[in-house]
Design a protein around this motif. Structure first.
Motif, mmCIF file in Angstrom:
data_model
loop_
_atom_site.group_PDB
_atom_site.id
_atom_site.type_symbol
_atom_site.label_atom_id
_atom_site.label_comp_id
_atom_site.label_asym_id
_atom_site.label_seq_id
_atom_site.Cartn_x
_atom_site.Cartn_y
_atom_site.Cartn_z
ATOM 1 N N ALA A 129 0.840 -1.197 0.000
ATOM 2 C CA ALA A 129 0.000 0.000 0.000
ATOM 3 C C ALA A 129 0.877 1.249 0.000
ATOM 4 C CB ALA A 129 -0.904 -0.004 1.229
ATOM 5 N N PRO A 130 0.489 2.269 -0.750
ATOM 6 C CA PRO A 130 1.288 3.502 -0.774
ATOM 7 C C PRO A 130 1.179 4.261 0.547
ATOM 8 C CG PRO A 130 -0.754 3.807 -1.984
ATOM 9 C CD PRO A 130 -0.692 2.353 -1.622
ATOM 10 N N LYS A 131 2.156 5.083 0.808
ATOM 11 C CA LYS A 131 2.147 5.913 2.006
ATOM 12 C C LYS A 131 1.050 6.965 1.890
ATOM 13 C CE LYS A 131 4.913 9.274 4.562
ATOM 14 N NZ LYS A 131 6.198 10.029 4.589
ATOM 15 N N PRO A 187 1.105 12.744 -2.858
ATOM 16 C CA PRO A 187 1.082 11.570 -3.724
ATOM 17 C C PRO A 187 0.985 11.998 -5.192
ATOM 18 C CG PRO A 187 -1.097 11.955 -2.834
ATOM 19 C CD PRO A 187 -0.197 12.998 -2.225
ATOM 20 N N ARG A 188 1.300 11.092 -6.086
ATOM 21 C CA ARG A 188 1.178 11.387 -7.519
ATOM 22 C C ARG A 188 0.026 10.623 -8.169
ATOM 23 N NH1 ARG A 188 4.981 14.401 -9.967
ATOM 24 N NH2 ARG A 188 6.691 15.075 -8.618
ATOM 25 N N GLU A 189 -0.626 9.768 -7.396
ATOM 26 C CA GLU A 189 -1.797 9.054 -7.892
ATOM 27 C C GLU A 189 -2.805 8.910 -6.771
ATOM 28 O OE1 GLU A 189 -1.271 5.293 -9.741
ATOM 29 O OE2 GLU A 189 -0.015 6.035 -11.358
ATOM 30 N N GLY A 218 -3.973 12.119 1.404
ATOM 31 C CA GLY A 218 -4.097 11.281 0.223
ATOM 32 C C GLY A 218 -2.865 10.411 0.003
ATOM 33 N N PRO A 219 -2.980 9.323 -0.745
ATOM 34 C CA PRO A 219 -4.212 8.841 -1.390
ATOM 35 C C PRO A 219 -5.145 8.175 -0.383
ATOM 36 C CG PRO A 219 -2.437 7.297 -1.789
ATOM 37 C CD PRO A 219 -1.824 8.453 -1.049
ATOM 38 N N LEU A 220 -6.450 8.229 -0.695
ATOM 39 C CA LEU A 220 -7.464 7.668 0.188
ATOM 40 C C LEU A 220 -7.833 6.264 -0.261
ATOM 41 C CD1 LEU A 220 -9.840 10.771 0.397
ATOM 42 C CD2 LEU A 220 -7.951 10.200 1.942
ATOM 43 N N PHE A 221 -7.855 5.333 0.662
ATOM 44 C CA PHE A 221 -8.352 3.981 0.382
ATOM 45 C C PHE A 221 -8.683 3.325 1.720
ATOM 46 C CE2 PHE A 221 -3.716 4.014 0.413
ATOM 47 C CZ PHE A 221 -3.409 3.052 1.372
ATOM 48 N N GLU A 222 -9.694 2.466 1.711
ATOM 49 C CA GLU A 222 -10.115 1.809 2.940
ATOM 50 C C GLU A 222 -9.372 0.509 3.175
ATOM 51 O OE1 GLU A 222 -14.319 1.355 2.878
ATOM 52 O OE2 GLU A 222 -14.727 3.513 2.995
ATOM 53 N N ALA A 223 -8.929 -0.132 2.102
ATOM 54 C CA ALA A 223 -8.217 -1.405 2.230
ATOM 55 C C ALA A 223 -7.229 -1.516 1.081
ATOM 56 C CB ALA A 223 -9.203 -2.577 2.206
ATOM 57 N N TRP A 224 -6.290 -2.442 1.196
ATOM 58 C CA TRP A 224 -5.315 -2.681 0.119
ATOM 59 C C TRP A 224 -5.193 -4.186 -0.109
ATOM 60 C CZ3 TRP A 224 -3.631 1.039 -2.936
ATOM 61 C CH2 TRP A 224 -2.666 0.709 -3.887
ATOM 62 N N PRO A 225 -5.387 -4.684 -1.322
ATOM 63 C CA PRO A 225 -5.764 -3.936 -2.521
ATOM 64 C C PRO A 225 -7.142 -3.272 -2.365
ATOM 65 C CG PRO A 225 -5.093 -6.191 -3.066
ATOM 66 C CD PRO A 225 -5.249 -6.127 -1.589
#
Length: 791
Positions: free
Chosen positions: A188-190, A227-229, A351-358
């Motif tokens: 997962a990205p930072k 972030p860049r994405e 950001g980036p925002l995500f609840e889980a990875w993947p």
């Protein structure tokens, strides 16, 4: 069998021969006497030549031209009033012959042709579908070439939507980029989190900078890490002080390269800030904004917050006064106390925002690592994805072919994820995704439920069917009339119906013309180009309000309300007590103000049909006849010059008088006698849609009274816009209802209408009129019609 075929052929030939005999004996002499002079060998007005026009109405385009001729006869437009007129017997013979032949041809086409065309998804439909299919909110269409409009103005017309090898390459590149955002690899990205409280000092940035943001000032937040994405969130902790009588402060947030000079930026949002302390939260995709490179001289990201409130006093453009020698501070600007102010205490970035990875959309496409071997995951993914992408069940043969392709790609790929990205990108480059595929048969056939679900969703949402439509299609229950009516109501209540409102309104009324017209600042020095966006939105929201409230569509002609924000209300010179508070649009009751209300007096319509300097009544008349009344005039001959109001012979005449001189030319008289009066009635509005009582031939010319008195070809007098609106309501509602029905049906079907559609249009129009012109009922009627339900 051959004997029966011969009999049928001979019978058809005998029928055609009899029709030719009737034409030669009874019809050609009438055409020779009244029509061939203007539409024959020597002259072809309106690019129409009748003496050689094919008499086989069943095939080709000749029937459409004959149909146009019949319309002109029935409306009394042909022959021109200054030419010899047909007797009652001749009129009945000619119109009766044309009607009979066209009716027979229409029936033949309904049995064997008149089918909808296979059409490609438009740019916006493609982008919306990718968004809903992949769960990524990015502007996927920005790199695609623009769509050409069809002759009836619609961009979803299948005959106008081509495809080239180069365009297919664009699609494949976009597909790969989109899938690269969804199918991820690695850890997962930072997640970057940052908070700025005091406005960041940046050298050589002009203007007032600080936490107190008056109109024209700015707050700057620098973020060294970003972030860049992915999706980011920006939170603004702010409050507003709004003096009595002022509007709300208008906050614009831009994101872009951090630099000591003017740098690329894109707008994240423009929003009102209400009084009191609040936390305003906005999200976006970081890829949509210009990001700095890796030059250490300009590191980081910059969020710029400005207050764009403008009360017209000039305060927003004033530079702060510097203290004079011996002064501690300059005297305060007397207008400062009247200005709304934004006070910013902090800005937070995450950001980036995500609840889980993947992420969830990754798992929805290809599952989680460890859920079976790669090949079983690939097959499961392909079955599920292809069915959604193709908007129908897929066959084992189709999934098997794509699975074989996956196996080839996997051997050349570094990972399972990379192979799936490429395989699914190729799925999205197939005709089954890029086109609304409705396989044709020898005769018209009923759409199956999956085809119907797709046609319905692209009509009202401009995107793929949702789970509800798909489930109804799978159960075979969608085409029941009550079910369709229920779905229309559900879909119009869904926010995705905003796509229908935006695109149908834009294309029906040609709102793209607003941005094409360059306003001359010498003629209109106070006009702000930012109003163009508001004008376009006004018309879209007006359509949406009539649809939402189930009001009569006759309010497109005359209405007692308008959808306005503060800037438009001010532009229209409405009483200040009626101005909305800020940038947000509101329904404003016009309180008997006949200068506004309905489409005809909206700034975008008036501006789009001007030349940016003068009102241009001919353009406005052609727009009204074409878009509102459905009877577009023939295009002008290529050698006829436009009206030049600056010529010595015309410069001292009113617009109406100039057009009277123009009509004295033989090449212009016939058409402009029917066109000009409709445009003269708009003369009380200038090029940018403001009401006026005087006009100027040029900025330095002496004002002249506006002359908006017009006389239609039948002798009816129209006194300005009030007279025009009254005439439309009393005498033109049938034409308006039929025109709106034709436009909606053409948009819904994705094709131009033909004369074989006249019976359907007539039935829908009658139902529309009997139902008090309710737009929602018309849409439901179209969805339930045979034309919509068949291929």
């Amino acid at each position: 069998m051959n004997r029966w075929v011969s009999i049928l052929v001979l019978s058809a030939l005998a029928s055609w021969a009899r029709a030719d005999e009737v034409f030669a004996k009874d019809i050609r002499p009438i055409l020779q006497k009244y029509c061939y002079g203007c539409h024959g060998a020597e002259k072809q007005k309106g690019k129409l030549r009748l003496d050689t026009l094919n008499l086989n109405f069943d095939r080709g385009q000749s029937a459409e031209r004959w149909h146009d001729a019949l319309d002109q006869l029935n409306q009394g437009d042909m022959p021109p009033e200054d030419e010899p007129q047909l007797t009652a017997v001749e009129q009945a013979a000619l119109t009766g012959w044309l009607t009979q032949r066209l009716k027979a041809a229409a029936e033949a086409r309904r049995n064997t042709g008149g089918q909808g065309v296979m059409r490609r998804l438009t740019r916006y439909e493609y982008a919306n579908t990718l968004r809903d299919l992949l769960g990524v909110k990015l502007d996927f269409a920005k790199d695609l070439p623009p769509e050409p409009a069809s002759p009836d103005g619609f961009k979803n017309n299948g005959l106008a939507l081509g495809m080239s090898a180069e365009q297919l390459e664009y699609y494949l590149a976009i597909n790969r980029t989109a899938l690269g955002k969804v199918i991820v690899e690695g850890d997962a990205p930072k997640v970057v989190k940052a908070r700025v409280e005091k406005s960041s000092p940046i050298r050589r940035v002009k203007g007032v900078t600080g936490n107190t943001v008056v109109p024209g000032a700015q707050y700057l937040a620098k973020f060294d890490e970003f972030p860049r994405e992915g999706t980011f969130r920006l939170r603004v902790h702010a409050s507003a002080k709004v003096p009595k009588g002022a509007g709300l402060p208008r906050m614009r947030i831009t994101i872009g390269v951090r630099a000591d000079v003017q740098a690329p930026q894109e707008t994240l949002v423009v929003a009102d800030v209400k009084p009191g302390a609040q936390v305003l939260e906005f999200t976006g995709r970081i890829e949509d904004f210009p990001l700095p490179g890796h030059n250490p001289k300009y590191p980081g990201l910059l969020a710029r917050i400005t207050n764009e409130y403008d009360d017209g006093s000039g305060f927003i453009k004033r530079k702060p006064k510097k203290p004079k020698k011996g002064e501690k501070a300059p005297p305060p600007d007397p207008d400062l106390a009247k200005q709304p102010v934004i006070e910013i205490t902090a800005v937070e970035f995450e950001g980036p925002l995500f609840e889980a990875w993947p992420p969830a959309n990754h798992v929805a496409l290809i599952g989680k690592p460890g859920e079976g071997n790669e090949e079983s995951r690939a097959m499961t993914s392909l079955k599920r994805f292809m069915s959604r992408a193709y908007r129908r069940p897929v066959t084992p043969k189709e999934t098997g072919a794509m699975f074989d392709l996956y196996r080839v790609i996997r051997k050349r790929s570094d990972s399972f994820e990379a192979a799936m990205r490429e395989t699914l990108a190729l799925v999205l480059a197939t005709p089954d995704f890029l086109y609304l595929v409705e396989p044709a048969a020898a005769q018209r056939r009923a759409l199956n439920d999956h085809e119907l679900a797709a046609r319905l969703s692209y009509f009202l949402w401009s995107t793929m069917p949702d789970a509800t439509l798909t489930q109804l299609a799978e159960a075979g229950k969608l085409r029941a009339p009550k079910t369709l009516a229920t779905q229309v109501d559900r879909m119009l209540a869904d926010p995705r119906s905003g796509q229908f409102v935006e695109h149908f309104t834009d294309q029906w009324l040609n709102l793209s013309g607003i941005s094409r017209v360059a306003v001359n600042p010498q003629f209109h020095p106070k006009f702000n180009d930012a109003l163009k966006v508001d004008m376009r939105r006004e018309t879209q929201l007006f359509f949406a309000e009539i649809l939402r409230t189930d009001a009569s569509a006759l309010q497109f002609l005359v209405a007692d309300f308008a959808m306005l924000n503060r800037d438009l209300a001010k532009h229209y010179d409405l009483p200040q007590s009626d101005w909305p508070a800020g940038v947000a649009f509101e329904r404003v009751t016009l309180k008997g103000n006949g200068r506004r209300g309905g489409l005809l007096t909206q700034g975008g319509i008036l501006l789009a049909n001007s030349d940016g300097e003068q009102s241009h009544p001919i353009r406005r008349a052609v727009w009204l006849l074409d878009r509102v009344l459905g009877t577009p005039p023939a295009p002008p001959p290529p050698d006829v010059p436009e009206l030049d109001g600056n010529s010595p012979e015309l410069r001292n005449l009113s617009i109406r008088q100039q057009m009277e001189v123009h009509r004295e030319k033989a090449a212009c008289a016939n058409c402009h006698r029917d066109i000009d009066p409709w445009g003269i009635a708009f003369e009380e509005y200038d090029a940018v849609g403001r009401w006026r009582e005087n006009w100027r031939a040029n900025p330095k010319a002496k004002p002249q009274p506006v002359d908006a008195l017009a006389e239609l070809a039948d002798g009816t007098e129209l006194t300005g816009i009030a007279g025009l609106k009254q005439h439309l309501l009393e005498h033109e509602t049938d034409r308006f209802a039929a025109a709106l029905t034709r436009k909606l049906l053409a948009y819904a079907l994705g094709r131009s209408l033909e004369f074989s559609d006249d019976a359907a249009v007539s039935a829908l129009t009658q139902r529309f009129e009997k139902g008090d012109y309710q737009l929602r009922a018309l849409i439901t009627g179209i969805v339930q019609s045979e034309d919509f339900l068949t291929k």
